[in-house]
Design an enzyme around this catalytic site. Structure first.
Site, PDB file in Angstrom:
ATOM      1  N   THR A   1       0.854  -1.188   0.000  1.00 21.97           N
ATOM      2  CA  THR A   1       0.000   0.000   0.000  1.00 21.97           C
ATOM      3  C   THR A   1       0.890   1.238   0.000  1.00 21.97           C
ATOM      4  O   THR A   1       2.109   1.137  -0.059  1.00 21.97           O
ATOM      5  CB  THR A   1      -0.905   0.030   1.245  1.00 21.97           C
ATOM      6  OG1 THR A   1      -0.111   0.357   2.402  1.00 21.97           O
ATOM      7  CG2 THR A   1      -1.590  -1.318   1.472  1.00 21.97           C
ATOM      8  N   CYS A   2       0.267   2.406   0.096  1.00 20.35           N
ATOM      9  CA  CYS A   2       1.044   3.645   0.149  1.00 20.35           C
ATOM     10  C   CYS A   2       1.973   3.679   1.355  1.00 20.35           C
ATOM     11  O   CYS A   2       3.055   4.254   1.294  1.00 20.35           O
ATOM     12  CB  CYS A   2       0.105   4.851   0.212  1.00 20.35           C
ATOM     13  SG  CYS A   2      -0.885   5.091  -1.272  1.00 20.35           S
ATOM     14  N   ASN A   3       1.538   3.069   2.446  1.00 21.64           N
ATOM     15  CA  ASN A   3       2.275   3.193   3.699  1.00 21.64           C
ATOM     16  C   ASN A   3       3.070   1.967   4.103  1.00 21.64           C
ATOM     17  O   ASN A   3       3.799   2.003   5.095  1.00 21.64           O
ATOM     18  CB  ASN A   3       1.308   3.552   4.837  1.00 21.64           C
ATOM     19  CG  ASN A   3       0.774   4.960   4.702  1.00 21.64           C
ATOM     20  OD1 ASN A   3       1.479   5.849   4.234  1.00 21.64           O
ATOM     21  ND2 ASN A   3      -0.470   5.170   5.083  1.00 21.64           N
TER      22      ASN A   3
ATOM     23  N   GLU B   1      -8.326   3.677  10.581  1.00 19.11           N
ATOM     24  CA  GLU B   1      -8.880   3.765   9.220  1.00 19.11           C
ATOM     25  C   GLU B   1      -9.256   2.381   8.703  1.00 19.11           C
ATOM     26  O   GLU B   1      -8.653   1.378   9.071  1.00 19.11           O
ATOM     27  CB  GLU B   1      -7.890   4.469   8.285  1.00 19.11           C
ATOM     28  CG  GLU B   1      -6.520   3.814   8.197  1.00 19.11           C
ATOM     29  CD  GLU B   1      -6.388   2.935   6.970  1.00 19.11           C
ATOM     30  OE1 GLU B   1      -7.367   2.831   6.220  1.00 19.11           O
ATOM     31  OE2 GLU B   1      -5.315   2.346   6.782  1.00 19.11           O
ATOM     32  N   THR B   2     -10.263   2.350   7.862  1.00 13.91           N
ATOM     33  CA  THR B   2     -10.821   1.075   7.401  1.00 13.91           C
ATOM     34  C   THR B   2     -10.267   0.620   6.056  1.00 13.91           C
ATOM     35  O   THR B   2     -10.417  -0.541   5.687  1.00 13.91           O
ATOM     36  CB  THR B   2     -12.351   1.183   7.281  1.00 13.91           C
ATOM     37  OG1 THR B   2     -12.683   2.250   6.376  1.00 13.91           O
ATOM     38  CG2 THR B   2     -12.982   1.476   8.637  1.00 13.91           C
TER      39      THR B   2
ATOM     40  N   SER C   1      -1.843   2.014  11.342  1.00 11.53           N
ATOM     41  CA  SER C   1      -2.009   2.923  10.208  1.00 11.53           C
ATOM     42  C   SER C   1      -1.604   4.342  10.568  1.00 11.53           C
ATOM     43  O   SER C   1      -1.618   4.737  11.739  1.00 11.53           O
ATOM     44  CB  SER C   1      -3.472   2.931   9.740  1.00 11.53           C
ATOM     45  OG  SER C   1      -3.863   1.657   9.280  1.00 11.53           O
TER      46      SER C   1
ATOM     47  N   GLU D   1     -10.038   4.875  -4.839  1.00  7.95           N
ATOM     48  CA  GLU D   1     -10.704   5.098  -3.556  1.00  7.95           C
ATOM     49  C   GLU D   1     -10.170   6.333  -2.845  1.00  7.95           C
ATOM     50  O   GLU D   1     -10.939   7.112  -2.273  1.00  7.95           O
ATOM     51  CB  GLU D   1     -10.525   3.858  -2.675  1.00  7.95           C
ATOM     52  CG  GLU D   1     -11.266   3.943  -1.350  1.00  7.95           C
ATOM     53  CD  GLU D   1     -11.116   2.682  -0.521  1.00  7.95           C
ATOM     54  OE1 GLU D   1     -11.635   2.661   0.606  1.00  7.95           O
ATOM     55  OE2 GLU D   1     -10.475   1.713  -1.000  1.00  7.95           O
TER      56      GLU D   1
ATOM     57  N   GLN E   1      -7.637  -3.547   1.734  1.00 13.68           N
ATOM     58  CA  GLN E   1      -6.373  -3.798   1.034  1.00 13.68           C
ATOM     59  C   GLN E   1      -5.783  -5.145   1.429  1.00 13.68           C
ATOM     60  O   GLN E   1      -5.232  -5.867   0.589  1.00 13.68           O
ATOM     61  CB  GLN E   1      -5.386  -2.666   1.340  1.00 13.68           C
ATOM     62  CG  GLN E   1      -5.799  -1.336   0.725  1.00 13.68           C
ATOM     63  CD  GLN E   1      -4.998  -0.163   1.268  1.00 13.68           C
ATOM     64  OE1 GLN E   1      -4.534  -0.183   2.414  1.00 13.68           O
ATOM     65  NE2 GLN E   1      -4.833   0.861   0.457  1.00 13.68           N
TER      66      GLN E   1
END
Length: 432
Positions: A55-57, A119-120, A114, A197, A125
């Site tokens: 993911t981004c993180n 966060e959902t 996160s 999203e 993901q």
């Protein structure tokens, strides 16, 4: 079987490194195949199970393997796959074995790890990562069970705590930053690049400010138009971006491109055409959509996902009671899972015991058949069969008892008493 998680995330590595270790969706299945090839030659029961979450993180490799060198092999594979020197990558990598890997998976899915607490999006993901691994044929008993438990724990945490309440999302943080540059977002023209999203969330927050104009540029024109229509905006072809960038005061980008789609030269021309009126740019993509050199331009305010994280963390402190409650739930569920894992470790032993016992049974039954075939008395044959089975089945335990000494022998006697319910207690035996 050992569980292991190898990865980097926003806690351990800057976006400049995370984007180099990210896996585009279309690369994950081939990557899983190359990872499993590291263990080629292993018998099927020892072949690794694996799943990649990117993911981004964070970029994380979840695996289950019997290989004692799996940790080093996994880190080396990640380094080689992305062509990053091992000494550059290693300081940012975490390697979590067994219960630590389980705890980490539970925390990630529950939103505790996160950048935006609670966060959902991460849960979806992770489910996508599991689906991809399943399609690639890289899941097995252990990771399947881990992820099913993970999703159940995430549901429990989110359903029984306030971990997701009043969270400051990345999209909301982007609006807050924009308001630091432009006093009235309502007077600005906003461009969104992408239609996923994250862009949808950002569009929701910016649309609430009533911007002067809202435009969506996306590679797939139909999807971009649909998103723009939802918020009363309009769509434009992504190919028009270089010629029209100067029209927009706020630009938010988050695509799946593996290379930057906005370069320094294009932004320089846009700034010149705007007569040096400021441009606020948010790059939420990993790998980044906007060349980092753009941030050095005098009239450009460029923020990355890491920059927004500082604002997000300001809102996390107020929910520490919910965090403590969630951590307590997770710790209990980790212990439950480890009990299941420990129970699984004896399955091969039990299977071997059954195989050995069945081999003895078959041999004695065959011997009995031969005795009957030559006319031996059936009662005598049955008696001989039962005696032979009894002697062979208790040979192992009695030999172990005879070889044991001292405390080991006492423990073994108590253990055997549990196996054979009517055996006398070790303290009642007069002769050992």
């Amino acid at each position: 079987m050992q569980l292991l998680t190898i990865g980097i995330n926003h806690h351990t590595a800057p976006v400049a490194l995370r984007e180099r270790v990210a896996f585009p969706l279309e690369q994950i299945k081939p990557a899983l195949s190359t990872f499993k090839s590291v263990f080629l030659g292993h018998p099927a029961p020892n072949a690794p199970e694996a799943a990649i979450l990117s993911t981004c993180n964070r970029t994380e490799l979840y695996c289950a393997t019997n290989d004692r060198a799996a940790r080093d092999a996994a880190i080396r594979w990640m380094s080689d796959y992305h062509r990053i020197p091992a000494d550059e990558l290693a300081p940012h990598v975490y390697a979590l074995p067994q219960s630590e890997a389980v705890r980490h998976a539970f925390r990630v899915a529950s939103g505790l790890d996160s950048m935006v607490l609670g966060e959902t999006q991460i849960l979806g993901q992770m489910k996508n990562a599991v689906r991809t691994a399943s399609e690639a044929g890289s899941l097995g008993t252990y990771l399947n069970q881990l992820f099913q438990r993970t999703f159940a724990v995430a549901k429990e945490v989110r359903g029984t705590t306030e971990i997701g309440a009043q969270s400051v999302s990345m999209a909301a943080a982007a609006v807050r930053l924009a308001q630091r540059i432009f006093e009235q977002v309502a007077q600005q023209r906003v461009l969104f690049i992408g239609a996923g999203e994250m862009i949808e969330l950002c569009a929701t927050h910016f649309a609430a400010q009533g911007p002067r104009e809202l435009v969506v540029a996306n590679r797939t024109a139909e999807r971009g138009a649909k998103l723009a229509e939802r918020f009363g905006g309009r769509a434009m072809p992504l190919a028009d971006l270089p010629a029209r960038m100067h029209e927009f005061d706020i630009i938010v980008s988050c695509t799946a491109s593996t290379l930057p789609i906005i370069g320094l030269g294009a932004v320089e021309r846009a700034v010149k055409a705007r007569r040096h009126r400021p441009i606020f740019m948010v790059d939420l993509a990993v790998p980044r959509d906007i060349e980092p050199e753009v941030g050095k331009l005098k009239d450009v305010f460029l923020y990355t996902v890491d920059d927004l994280g500082a604002i997000v963390r300001e809102g996390n402190a107020s929910r520490q009671a919910a965090v403590a409650q969630a951590e307590a739930i997770i710790e209990t569920r980790v212990q439950n899972f480890m009990q299941w894992l420990d129970a699984r470790s004896i399955v091969p032993v039990i299977r071997h015991m059954h195989t050995q016992a069945d081999a003895l049974r078959r041999a004695e039954v065959e011997r009995a058949r031969k005795m009957l075939a030559r006319g031996d008395d059936p009662d005598a044959v049955l008696d001989a069969l039962s005696q032979a089975l009894t002697n062979k089945l208790i040979h192992g335990p009695t030999s172990a008892l005879n070889r044991a000494n001292g405390a080991d022998r006492d423990s073994l006697i108590d253990l055997m008493r549990g196996f054979y319910q009517h055996a006398p207690r070790s303290s009642d035996t007069s002769d050992r």
